[in-house]
Design a protein around this motif. Structure first.
Motif, mmCIF file in Angstrom:
data_model
loop_
_atom_site.group_PDB
_atom_site.id
_atom_site.type_symbol
_atom_site.label_atom_id
_atom_site.label_comp_id
_atom_site.label_asym_id
_atom_site.label_seq_id
_atom_site.Cartn_x
_atom_site.Cartn_y
_atom_site.Cartn_z
ATOM 1 N N PRO A 72 0.832 -1.210 0.000
ATOM 2 C CA PRO A 72 0.000 0.000 0.000
ATOM 3 C C PRO A 72 0.861 1.253 0.000
ATOM 4 C CG PRO A 72 -0.008 -1.055 2.160
ATOM 5 C CD PRO A 72 0.681 -1.987 1.241
ATOM 6 N N PHE A 73 0.289 2.318 -0.494
ATOM 7 C CA PHE A 73 1.023 3.568 -0.582
ATOM 8 C C PHE A 73 1.353 4.116 0.802
ATOM 9 C CE2 PHE A 73 -1.182 4.253 -4.849
ATOM 10 C CZ PHE A 73 -0.071 3.782 -5.538
ATOM 11 N N GLU A 74 2.534 4.644 0.928
ATOM 12 C CA GLU A 74 2.859 5.411 2.122
ATOM 13 C C GLU A 74 2.163 6.766 2.036
ATOM 14 O OE1 GLU A 74 6.787 5.564 3.557
ATOM 15 O OE2 GLU A 74 7.357 3.598 2.798
ATOM 16 N N PRO A 75 2.031 7.484 3.156
ATOM 17 C CA PRO A 75 1.308 8.774 3.118
ATOM 18 C C PRO A 75 1.860 9.753 2.086
ATOM 19 C CG PRO A 75 1.624 8.061 5.374
ATOM 20 C CD PRO A 75 2.372 7.082 4.526
ATOM 21 N N TRP A 76 3.177 9.830 1.937
ATOM 22 C CA TRP A 76 3.730 10.788 0.976
ATOM 23 C C TRP A 76 3.434 10.368 -0.456
ATOM 24 C CZ3 TRP A 76 7.294 9.397 -2.703
ATOM 25 C CH2 TRP A 76 7.949 8.167 -2.527
ATOM 26 N N GLU A 77 3.359 9.028 -0.708
ATOM 27 C CA GLU A 77 3.009 8.561 -2.055
ATOM 28 C C GLU A 77 1.532 8.843 -2.354
ATOM 29 O OE1 GLU A 77 5.644 4.710 -3.107
ATOM 30 O OE2 GLU A 77 4.414 4.488 -1.314
ATOM 31 N N LYS A 78 0.687 8.609 -1.368
ATOM 32 C CA LYS A 78 -0.740 8.864 -1.556
ATOM 33 C C LYS A 78 -0.992 10.346 -1.820
ATOM 34 C CE LYS A 78 -5.197 7.925 0.607
ATOM 35 N NZ LYS A 78 -5.895 7.394 1.797
ATOM 36 N N PRO A 120 -9.838 -3.736 0.016
ATOM 37 C CA PRO A 120 -8.830 -4.748 -0.361
ATOM 38 C C PRO A 120 -8.505 -5.672 0.801
ATOM 39 C CG PRO A 120 -7.811 -2.602 -0.028
ATOM 40 C CD PRO A 120 -9.293 -2.380 0.065
ATOM 41 N N ALA A 121 -8.029 -6.844 0.466
ATOM 42 C CA ALA A 121 -7.637 -7.807 1.497
ATOM 43 C C ALA A 121 -6.445 -7.266 2.281
ATOM 44 C CB ALA A 121 -7.280 -9.141 0.855
ATOM 45 N N PRO A 122 -6.352 -7.593 3.559
ATOM 46 C CA PRO A 122 -5.237 -7.072 4.363
ATOM 47 C C PRO A 122 -3.900 -7.627 3.896
ATOM 48 C CG PRO A 122 -6.471 -8.726 5.596
ATOM 49 C CD PRO A 122 -7.249 -8.452 4.348
ATOM 50 N N VAL A 123 -2.884 -6.781 3.942
ATOM 51 C CA VAL A 123 -1.536 -7.193 3.553
ATOM 52 C C VAL A 123 -0.906 -8.069 4.632
ATOM 53 C CG1 VAL A 123 0.757 -6.361 2.930
ATOM 54 C CG2 VAL A 123 -1.262 -5.165 2.115
ATOM 55 N N VAL A 124 -1.187 -7.771 5.882
ATOM 56 C CA VAL A 124 -0.678 -8.571 6.989
ATOM 57 C C VAL A 124 -1.615 -9.762 7.183
ATOM 58 C CG1 VAL A 124 -0.037 -8.587 9.421
ATOM 59 C CG2 VAL A 124 0.305 -6.526 8.056
ATOM 60 N N THR A 125 -1.138 -10.970 6.924
ATOM 61 C CA THR A 125 -1.952 -12.179 6.964
ATOM 62 C C THR A 125 -1.865 -12.858 8.330
ATOM 63 O OG1 THR A 125 -0.124 -13.533 6.136
ATOM 64 C CG2 THR A 125 -1.559 -12.500 4.500
ATOM 65 N N GLU A 126 -2.662 -13.944 8.479
ATOM 66 C CA GLU A 126 -2.620 -14.727 9.703
ATOM 67 C C GLU A 126 -1.262 -15.402 9.878
ATOM 68 O OE1 GLU A 126 -4.819 -14.852 12.073
ATOM 69 O OE2 GLU A 126 -6.180 -13.497 11.011
ATOM 70 N N ARG A 138 2.969 -15.325 3.566
ATOM 71 C CA ARG A 138 3.491 -14.375 4.547
ATOM 72 C C ARG A 138 4.376 -13.357 3.826
ATOM 73 N NH1 ARG A 138 9.055 -15.554 6.284
ATOM 74 N NH2 ARG A 138 8.620 -14.312 8.134
ATOM 75 N N ARG A 139 4.491 -12.203 4.443
ATOM 76 C CA ARG A 139 5.302 -11.138 3.851
ATOM 77 C C ARG A 139 4.979 -10.965 2.369
ATOM 78 N NH1 ARG A 139 8.202 -8.070 7.701
ATOM 79 N NH2 ARG A 139 8.442 -9.403 9.513
ATOM 80 N N LEU A 140 3.693 -10.693 2.107
ATOM 81 C CA LEU A 140 3.231 -10.649 0.719
ATOM 82 C C LEU A 140 3.857 -9.524 -0.084
ATOM 83 C CD1 LEU A 140 -0.590 -11.351 1.263
ATOM 84 C CD2 LEU A 140 1.247 -12.975 0.776
ATOM 85 N N CYS A 141 4.392 -8.526 0.576
ATOM 86 C CA CYS A 141 4.993 -7.390 -0.126
ATOM 87 C C CYS A 141 6.503 -7.511 -0.253
ATOM 88 C CB CYS A 141 4.656 -6.088 0.599
ATOM 89 S SG CYS A 141 2.895 -5.778 0.756
ATOM 90 N N GLU A 142 7.070 -8.653 0.114
ATOM 91 C CA GLU A 142 8.522 -8.810 0.077
ATOM 92 C C GLU A 142 8.907 -10.071 -0.693
ATOM 93 O OE1 GLU A 142 10.703 -8.333 3.668
ATOM 94 O OE2 GLU A 142 9.207 -7.022 4.577
ATOM 95 N N HIS A 143 10.185 -10.136 -1.063
ATOM 96 C CA HIS A 143 10.734 -11.321 -1.711
ATOM 97 C C HIS A 143 11.099 -12.356 -0.644
ATOM 98 C CE1 HIS A 143 11.373 -9.373 -5.725
ATOM 99 N NE2 HIS A 143 11.299 -8.299 -4.959
ATOM 100 N N LEU A 144 10.691 -13.611 -0.871
ATOM 101 C CA LEU A 144 11.017 -14.707 0.045
ATOM 102 C C LEU A 144 11.889 -15.729 -0.674
ATOM 103 C CD1 LEU A 144 7.621 -15.381 1.878
ATOM 104 C CD2 LEU A 144 9.528 -13.954 2.620
ATOM 105 N N GLN A 259 8.937 -1.753 5.524
ATOM 106 C CA GLN A 259 9.068 -2.039 6.950
ATOM 107 C C GLN A 259 7.951 -1.407 7.772
ATOM 108 O OE1 GLN A 259 12.704 -0.408 8.406
ATOM 109 N NE2 GLN A 259 12.412 1.585 7.456
ATOM 110 N N TRP A 260 7.350 -0.330 7.294
ATOM 111 C CA TRP A 260 6.286 0.312 8.057
ATOM 112 C C TRP A 260 5.019 -0.537 8.092
ATOM 113 C CZ3 TRP A 260 1.590 2.059 5.985
ATOM 114 C CH2 TRP A 260 1.462 1.943 4.608
ATOM 115 N N ILE A 261 4.858 -1.453 7.114
ATOM 116 C CA ILE A 261 3.655 -2.295 7.085
ATOM 117 C C ILE A 261 3.659 -3.279 8.253
ATOM 118 C CG2 ILE A 261 2.363 -3.949 5.692
ATOM 119 C CD1 ILE A 261 3.653 -2.718 3.237
ATOM 120 N N TYR A 262 4.849 -3.747 8.637
ATOM 121 C CA TYR A 262 4.961 -4.784 9.664
ATOM 122 C C TYR A 262 5.442 -4.209 10.999
ATOM 123 C CZ TYR A 262 4.738 -7.474 5.373
ATOM 124 O OH TYR A 262 4.367 -7.980 4.154
ATOM 125 N N GLY A 263 5.019 -3.002 11.311
ATOM 126 C CA GLY A 263 5.313 -2.464 12.632
ATOM 127 C C GLY A 263 6.190 -1.228 12.649
ATOM 128 N N GLY A 264 6.764 -0.819 11.513
ATOM 129 C CA GLY A 264 7.607 0.366 11.484
ATOM 130 C C GLY A 264 6.783 1.631 11.316
#
Length: 285
Positions: A72-78, A120-126, A138-144, A259-264
């Motif tokens: 998702p967009f950060e505030p400055w991107e939005k 939209p579905a949440p980015v942070v999953t169970e 898990r970590r749908l926005c990152e490379h695993l 990093q802000w999506i997962y607690g930053g």
């Protein structure tokens, strides 16, 4: 023409050799010198035996799960995209309704209501909340990256390259399928390794593969103790120094953006930063 040039070159070489063989006046050892020079001129250097390759070669594979969703967009991107949309609306010409709804049957109110109600579905999953590292959800926005734990050491699937195996690429794929079940579908990118590491007298070459689908199950229970889908930052903590350096050079990380999506903390808008700077400058005055 080629035959003529070849014959001319041969005759010139023969004349040169004949001149070398002719003795000069006043030279006692001239014939011997001429003969040795002629031998050196027409002798062919024998090929040296190739040195034996001292390294033990191994093949490994790096299986990557690319991010399935955009973060998702950060505030400055939005803020930027809202400003760009407003700027374009001022110059945009209205599209005639007759082109996409010539019979007047399209329900614009229902479409706008569906857009407003869409979530939209949440980015942070169970799996993120329970820290399930064996799931690709898990970590749908990152490379695993898929790694296995063998003999107490985390590593990419790898193994020795036998002499009878035609290519390193095939050896890497065999070691992957020998560790995990064949239910996993993946695609190896190219025939060239993307990097290698050296440990003692062993060189391990790694190939890059993309995860497509399928369940991950360990079939080599004797050596493989565990497995996980890890981010680049997790790999740097789990791997030894030489492998961690390779990962730092060749693997992708989106932590600085996600990093802000997962607690930053997200980055601030440019407007908020400029307003705070303006207020601070006002106080100084």
């Amino acid at each position: 023409l080629v035959c003529t040039m070849s014959s001319m070159g041969f005759r010139a070489s023969a004349r040169c050799a004949a001149r070398l063989m002719q003795p000069r006046q006043g030279a006692s050892d001239a014939p011997g010198l001429r003969r040795r020079a002629c031998v050196r001129l027409f002798s062919v250097k024998q090929k040296e035996e190739p040195e034996e390759y001292k390294w033990k070669v191994s093949a490994g594979i790096i299986v990557e799960r690319v991010p399935p969703v955009m973060p998702p967009f950060e505030p400055w991107e939005k803020e930027y995209y809202e400003w760009m949309e407003e700027r374009q609306d001022k110059r945009r010409r209205p599209f005639p309704k007759e082109f996409h709804d010539p019979y007047g049957e399209f329900d614009y109110a229902a479409e706008q209501q569906a857009i407003d109600e869409y979530e939209p579905a949440p980015v942070v999953t169970e799996e993120d909340k329970s820290n399930n590292t064996k799931s690709t959800n898990r970590r749908l926005c990152e490379h695993l990256y898929l790694i296995a734990k063998k003999n107490g050491v985390w590593q990419f699937p790898s193994g020795p390259h036998p002499d009878q195996q035609p290519s390193l690429r095939q050896s890497a794929n065999i070691h992957l399928l020998g560790t995990f079940s064949e239910d996993m579908d993946h695609f190896i990118l190219g025939n060239c390794p993307i990097g290698h590491i050296e440990e003692g007298e062993e060189r391990t070459f790694f190939y890059h593969s993309l995860y497509v689908s399928g369940d991950i199950k360990v079939v080599d229970n004797k050596e493989t103790e565990d497995f996980m889908w890890a981010t680049k930052e997790e790999l740097l903590e789990l791997f030894p120094e030489n492998t961690a350096k390779l990962c730092d050079d060749i693997l992708i990380s989106l932590k600085t953006k996600n990093q802000w999506i997962y607690g930053g903390e997200p980055q601030e808008c440019a407007r908020a930063v400029s307003e705070r700077a303006y207020e601070a400058a006002k106080k100084k005055e």
